[in-house]
Design a protein around this motif. Sequence first.
Motif, short mmCIF file in Angstrom:
data_model
loop_
_atom_site.label_atom_id
_atom_site.label_comp_id
_atom_site.label_asym_id
_atom_site.label_seq_id
_atom_site.Cartn_x
_atom_site.Cartn_y
_atom_site.Cartn_z
N GLY A 183 25.71 -60.79 108.73
CA GLY A 183 24.54 -60.91 109.58
C GLY A 183 24.57 -59.96 110.75
N ASP A 184 23.45 -59.92 111.48
CA ASP A 184 23.35 -59.01 112.63
C ASP A 184 24.41 -59.29 113.69
OD1 ASP A 184 21.19 -57.85 111.41
OD2 ASP A 184 19.70 -59.08 112.47
N ASP A 185 24.86 -60.55 113.76
CA ASP A 185 25.86 -60.92 114.76
C ASP A 185 27.28 -60.83 114.22
OD1 ASP A 185 25.57 -62.93 112.96
OD2 ASP A 185 24.92 -64.45 114.39
N GLY A 186 27.44 -60.20 113.04
CA GLY A 186 28.76 -60.01 112.47
C GLY A 186 29.30 -61.18 111.68
N VAL A 187 28.55 -62.27 111.55
CA VAL A 187 29.00 -63.44 110.79
C VAL A 187 28.75 -63.21 109.30
CG1 VAL A 187 28.67 -65.91 110.42
CG2 VAL A 187 28.56 -64.98 112.73
N GLU A 188 29.76 -63.47 108.49
CA GLU A 188 29.65 -63.30 107.03
C GLU A 188 28.91 -64.49 106.42
OE1 GLU A 188 33.59 -60.92 105.73
OE2 GLU A 188 33.91 -62.94 106.53
N ILE A 189 27.98 -64.17 105.51
CA ILE A 189 27.12 -65.20 104.92
C ILE A 189 27.09 -65.01 103.41
CG2 ILE A 189 24.80 -66.16 104.83
CD1 ILE A 189 24.34 -64.86 107.62
N ALA A 190 27.21 -66.10 102.68
CA ALA A 190 27.04 -66.08 101.22
C ALA A 190 26.21 -67.29 100.81
CB ALA A 190 28.38 -66.09 100.50
N SER A 191 25.30 -67.10 99.87
CA SER A 191 24.48 -68.23 99.42
C SER A 191 24.19 -68.13 97.94
CB SER A 191 23.15 -68.29 100.21
OG SER A 191 22.37 -67.15 99.93
N PHE A 192 24.12 -69.28 97.29
CA PHE A 192 23.75 -69.40 95.89
C PHE A 192 22.89 -70.64 95.81
CE2 PHE A 192 23.96 -70.52 91.50
CZ PHE A 192 24.25 -69.36 90.79
N VAL A 193 21.59 -70.44 95.70
CA VAL A 193 20.64 -71.55 95.80
C VAL A 193 19.63 -71.48 94.66
CG1 VAL A 193 18.88 -72.67 97.24
CG2 VAL A 193 20.88 -71.59 98.32
N VAL A 194 19.43 -72.60 93.96
CA VAL A 194 18.45 -72.66 92.87
C VAL A 194 17.68 -73.97 92.99
CG1 VAL A 194 19.79 -71.24 91.29
CG2 VAL A 194 20.11 -73.71 91.28
N GLU A 195 16.50 -74.00 92.38
CA GLU A 195 15.70 -75.23 92.30
C GLU A 195 16.10 -75.96 91.02
OE1 GLU A 195 11.45 -74.31 94.24
OE2 GLU A 195 11.99 -72.94 92.63
N MET A 196 16.71 -77.11 91.16
CA MET A 196 17.27 -77.81 90.01
C MET A 196 16.20 -78.19 89.00
SD MET A 196 20.09 -78.57 88.68
CE MET A 196 20.33 -79.29 87.04
#
Length: 413
Positions: A241-254
């Motif tokens: 992210g812009d503030d240097g925080v690492e982000i990972a996401s895996f999102v689906v509609e069940m």
Amino acid sequence: MTHIRRFTLRESFEPFALPLTEAQLHALKTSQLVKVVSAGSEAVLQSNGRVGAVRVGDLQIEVWPKQKVKLSHLIFMLGYATDPGFRSDVVEAEEYDELWPLLAESLARQTEQALLAGVLQGYETKEESSLVVRGRIRVVDQLRQHPGHIWPIEISYDEYMADIPENRIVRTALRRMRAVPRLNPALASRLAHLDNRLDGVSVLRPGLRLPSWRPSRMNARYVSALRLAELVLRNMSAQVGDDGVEIASFVVEMWRVFEDFVTAALREAIAAHGRRAESQREWLFDTDRTDNRARIAMSIDLLEYDGQRPVMVYDAKYKAASNTGRYANADLYQMLAYCTTVGLERAVLVYAQGGDPVDRRVMNSAVTIREWPLDLSASPDEMLRSMWRAVAGASQPLARVSASRNETGFTHA
């Protein structure tokens, strides 16, 4: 390795408050895994009808289906819905109960298998301006870009190289998986090693369509890795992210995963019986009007055809039965409308639930609607066999269907 604060939830969880940083709040809102409402120094997390995981720095929020579905089986359903060639053994790290190591381990294993015989190479067509003739002259481009001039020459040629679609897809998936924050060091090292083996291969830009490829004798050893890599690239994001925080996401509609999986499995079963199926077929509900008002159109999940004649209606609903064992009345009304307008007397309604199928004969009508439960806690092959039985016995009495539960003749490649 920094300790991960992990919150594991089920669908339709009760809202709860959690202190979040600005980066965590923004990441969760962006992912849409949960609804996030700011409440002073804390944030209230609410169910949003989605499943998956979001990791922001040392915080991980997970939401999983109401039924106890193994992670590997959920990934299989997601992959099969997109590509019925997706094999259940592509995700082979069932010892993990957490998304990121499951995906990372599976991707590493499949890529290692793919690269056992070396990096795949193939011919790619190149187009460029040149001072020497190589391959073919692109006459139209030559006249358009250099009218009245001989040099430079617009040419196209085939080059044998490693920078081909198959390797681009795999390397981009490896890069994305490596970007998951606080990944197990041993797994991260294996992913980095595999990434280095694909040195010189282009990394795909985020947001662009994945390049096309077709299974062939030449890329057969890559197919499992490719299917898993495409699943990762379509459903997962990882960035800083812009503030240097690492982000990972895996999102689906069940609900979409379930309905797409059921539709794909039913289509394959119908084809195995020598018939064809049409998805989302539009069918008009009412007859021609004389007052110039628009007619009502319905979109039917799946219609089975014998030649040009529709013979069966199928629909899938990601709902569980109530405590009385009954499903939503509106779903039955919808199936009755489908049967009436198409002119059929049988329909199959697939639900996400364990148990036995039930036939409901509509009062004062020849229509019978079969409620077919699909147990999501079952293995992938068992789920596929259930869909085969749903098709094979759709027009038979339930007693006969139950008697032939194990005589499907169905094999999953």
